[in-house]
Scaffold this motif. Structure first.
Motif, PDB file in Angstrom:
ATOM      1  N   LEU A   1     -34.120   0.809  52.348  1.00  0.00           N
ATOM      2  CA  LEU A   1     -34.124   1.051  50.852  1.00  0.00           C
ATOM      3  C   LEU A   1     -34.172   2.578  50.649  1.00  0.00           C
ATOM      4  O   LEU A   1     -35.245   3.290  51.247  1.00  0.00           O
ATOM      5  CB  LEU A   1     -35.046   0.375  50.115  1.00  0.00           C
ATOM      6  N   ILE A   2     -33.066   3.254  50.391  1.00  0.00           N
ATOM      7  CA  ILE A   2     -33.028   4.718  50.456  1.00  0.00           C
ATOM      8  C   ILE A   2     -33.769   5.253  49.068  1.00  0.00           C
ATOM      9  O   ILE A   2     -33.144   4.924  47.991  1.00  0.00           O
ATOM     10  CB  ILE A   2     -31.676   5.092  50.512  1.00  0.00           C
ATOM     11  N   ILE A   3     -34.589   6.044  49.221  1.00  0.00           N
ATOM     12  CA  ILE A   3     -35.571   6.869  48.337  1.00  0.00           C
ATOM     13  C   ILE A   3     -34.894   8.216  48.145  1.00  0.00           C
ATOM     14  O   ILE A   3     -35.012   8.900  49.231  1.00  0.00           O
ATOM     15  CB  ILE A   3     -36.763   6.588  48.370  1.00  0.00           C
ATOM     16  N   LYS A   4     -34.124   8.675  47.238  1.00  0.00           N
ATOM     17  CA  LYS A   4     -34.156   9.807  46.754  1.00  0.00           C
ATOM     18  C   LYS A   4     -34.751  10.597  45.789  1.00  0.00           C
ATOM     19  O   LYS A   4     -34.434  10.201  44.622  1.00  0.00           O
ATOM     20  CB  LYS A   4     -32.487   9.892  46.689  1.00  0.00           C
ATOM     21  N   ASN A   5     -35.350  11.754  46.030  1.00  0.00           N
ATOM     22  CA  ASN A   5     -36.319  12.414  44.897  1.00  0.00           C
ATOM     23  C   ASN A   5     -36.934  11.344  44.098  1.00  0.00           C
ATOM     24  O   ASN A   5     -37.003  11.373  42.923  1.00  0.00           O
ATOM     25  CB  ASN A   5     -34.961  13.193  43.893  1.00  0.00           C
ATOM     26  N   LYS A   6     -37.685  10.497  44.836  1.00  0.00           N
ATOM     27  CA  LYS A   6     -38.541   9.585  44.472  1.00  0.00           C
ATOM     28  C   LYS A   6     -38.037   8.499  43.590  1.00  0.00           C
ATOM     29  O   LYS A   6     -38.561   7.308  42.931  1.00  0.00           O
ATOM     30  CB  LYS A   6     -39.690  10.213  43.355  1.00  0.00           C
TER      31      LYS A   6
ATOM     32  N   LEU B   1     -32.399  -5.473  37.049  1.00  0.00           N
ATOM     33  CA  LEU B   1     -32.208  -3.961  36.661  1.00  0.00           C
ATOM     34  C   LEU B   1     -31.637  -3.399  37.967  1.00  0.00           C
ATOM     35  O   LEU B   1     -31.901  -3.634  38.950  1.00  0.00           O
ATOM     36  CB  LEU B   1     -33.195  -3.143  36.040  1.00  0.00           C
ATOM     37  N   THR B   2     -30.362  -2.662  37.908  1.00  0.00           N
ATOM     38  CA  THR B   2     -29.905  -1.797  38.991  1.00  0.00           C
ATOM     39  C   THR B   2     -30.040  -0.348  38.916  1.00  0.00           C
ATOM     40  O   THR B   2     -30.113   0.027  37.651  1.00  0.00           O
ATOM     41  CB  THR B   2     -28.646  -2.210  39.111  1.00  0.00           C
ATOM     42  N   PRO B   3     -30.495   0.434  39.839  1.00  0.00           N
ATOM     43  CA  PRO B   3     -30.702   1.816  39.728  1.00  0.00           C
ATOM     44  C   PRO B   3     -29.562   2.340  38.824  1.00  0.00           C
ATOM     45  O   PRO B   3     -28.414   2.327  39.284  1.00  0.00           O
ATOM     46  CB  PRO B   3     -30.877   2.446  41.191  1.00  0.00           C
TER      47      PRO B   3
ATOM     48  N   GLU C   1     -39.632   4.959  42.806  1.00  0.00           N
ATOM     49  CA  GLU C   1     -40.426   4.194  43.965  1.00  0.00           C
ATOM     50  C   GLU C   1     -41.650   3.453  43.323  1.00  0.00           C
ATOM     51  O   GLU C   1     -41.880   2.322  43.757  1.00  0.00           O
ATOM     52  CB  GLU C   1     -40.683   5.094  44.875  1.00  0.00           C
ATOM     53  N   GLU C   2     -42.190   4.148  42.431  1.00  0.00           N
ATOM     54  CA  GLU C   2     -43.724   3.670  42.020  1.00  0.00           C
ATOM     55  C   GLU C   2     -43.564   2.477  41.344  1.00  0.00           C
ATOM     56  O   GLU C   2     -44.586   1.884  41.052  1.00  0.00           O
ATOM     57  CB  GLU C   2     -44.379   4.622  41.390  1.00  0.00           C
ATOM     58  N   ASN C   3     -42.229   2.185  40.643  1.00  0.00           N
ATOM     59  CA  ASN C   3     -41.881   1.084  40.034  1.00  0.00           C
ATOM     60  C   ASN C   3     -41.771  -0.205  40.768  1.00  0.00           C
ATOM     61  O   ASN C   3     -41.725  -1.343  40.389  1.00  0.00           O
ATOM     62  CB  ASN C   3     -40.796   1.198  39.013  1.00  0.00           C
ATOM     63  N   ILE C   4     -41.683  -0.064  42.067  1.00  0.00           N
ATOM     64  CA  ILE C   4     -41.126  -1.315  42.944  1.00  0.00           C
ATOM     65  C   ILE C   4     -42.057  -2.383  42.729  1.00  0.00           C
ATOM     66  O   ILE C   4     -41.563  -3.613  42.761  1.00  0.00           O
ATOM     67  CB  ILE C   4     -40.707  -1.018  44.472  1.00  0.00           C
ATOM     68  N   SER C   5     -43.441  -2.359  42.843  1.00  0.00           N
ATOM     69  CA  SER C   5     -44.205  -3.490  42.829  1.00  0.00           C
ATOM     70  C   SER C   5     -44.313  -4.178  41.502  1.00  0.00           C
ATOM     71  O   SER C   5     -44.897  -5.177  41.662  1.00  0.00           O
ATOM     72  CB  SER C   5     -45.797  -2.839  43.352  1.00  0.00           C
ATOM     73  N   GLY C   6     -43.696  -3.519  40.369  1.00  0.00           N
ATOM     74  CA  GLY C   6     -43.723  -4.151  39.229  1.00  0.00           C
ATOM     75  C   GLY C   6     -42.674  -5.255  39.170  1.00  0.00           C
ATOM     76  O   GLY C   6     -42.705  -5.895  38.252  1.00  0.00           O
TER      77      GLY C   6
END
Length: 200
Positions: free
Chosen positions: A118-123, A142-144, A170-175
């Motif tokens: 899973l590619i994280i770009k600028n958080k 929801l899609t990015p 990224e910090e939203n993933i666990s939700g």
């Protein structure tokens, strides 16, 4: 500067090319924006399914620039995803479906014992190496809103109201409870809803 080849991967089921209008729209947009071509390609007239292909699901890979460079046909074998590894790159660029995937392949090589990344770009959450992503919040998928690549299946799902765009950090993933990976070869119905804990 030499032009880079781009490509389309088209799903073939029962000897029928799927979502051809979506691939045609992206291909012609790419040719116009990257290279300034104004002619319109009709893929129905340019692709002939070989007589040797059976009714099984196949992958049609069409590489092109000013003209078609090559068309390859391959029996499709779906992958099983058990673990997804987060990887980080703040300047990765795959706005066009380039034939040269060196940068993405380098990120995929960082997956360790995972099956996908899973590619994280600028958080911000973007895509996996091969798929667009969607996350379930208990009510909707929801899609990015800033994917690396605007996929044809993603465009189809958005147009039909099956997913919605959202800014996903990224910090939203666990939700979220589940994640789906999908692309031209993996339609929504065949994309398994994976528990969010598969993302390491």
């Amino acid at each position: 500067m030499p032009r880079k080849l781009c490509f389309e991967t088209i799903c073939v089921e029962n000897r029928v090319l799927k979502n051809l209008s979506g691939h045609e729209a992206r291909l012609n947009k790419t040719r116009r924006e990257l290279w300034g071509f104004t002619d319109y390609w009709n893929l129905t007239n340019l692709i002939t399914i070989p007589d040797s292909l059976g009714n099984e699901t196949h992958k049609c890979r069409l590489a092109y620039e000013n003209e078609i460079d090559n068309i390859k046909w391959e029996l499709y074998a779906p992958r099983t995803i058990r673990k997804i590894q987060r990887v980080y790159h703040d300047t990765v660029d795959y706005a066009f479906k380039y034939d040269d995937r060196t940068e993405l392949n380098a990120l995929f090589a960082q997956r360790g014992n995972a099956d996908e990344i899973l590619i994280i770009k600028n958080k911000m959450v973007t895509d996996s190496c091969y798929c667009n992503t969607a996350f379930y919040d208990g009510a909707k998928w929801l899609t990015p809103s800033a994917p690396l690549l605007h996929g044809t299946q993603r465009a189809f799902l958005l147009a039909n109201g099956m997913i919605e765009e959202a800014e996903i950090k990224e910090e939203n993933i666990s939700g979220f409870s589940h994640v789906k990976l999908f692309n031209a070869m993996i339609n929504w119905e065949n994309a398994p809803a994976l528990d969010i804990d598969v993302i390491a």
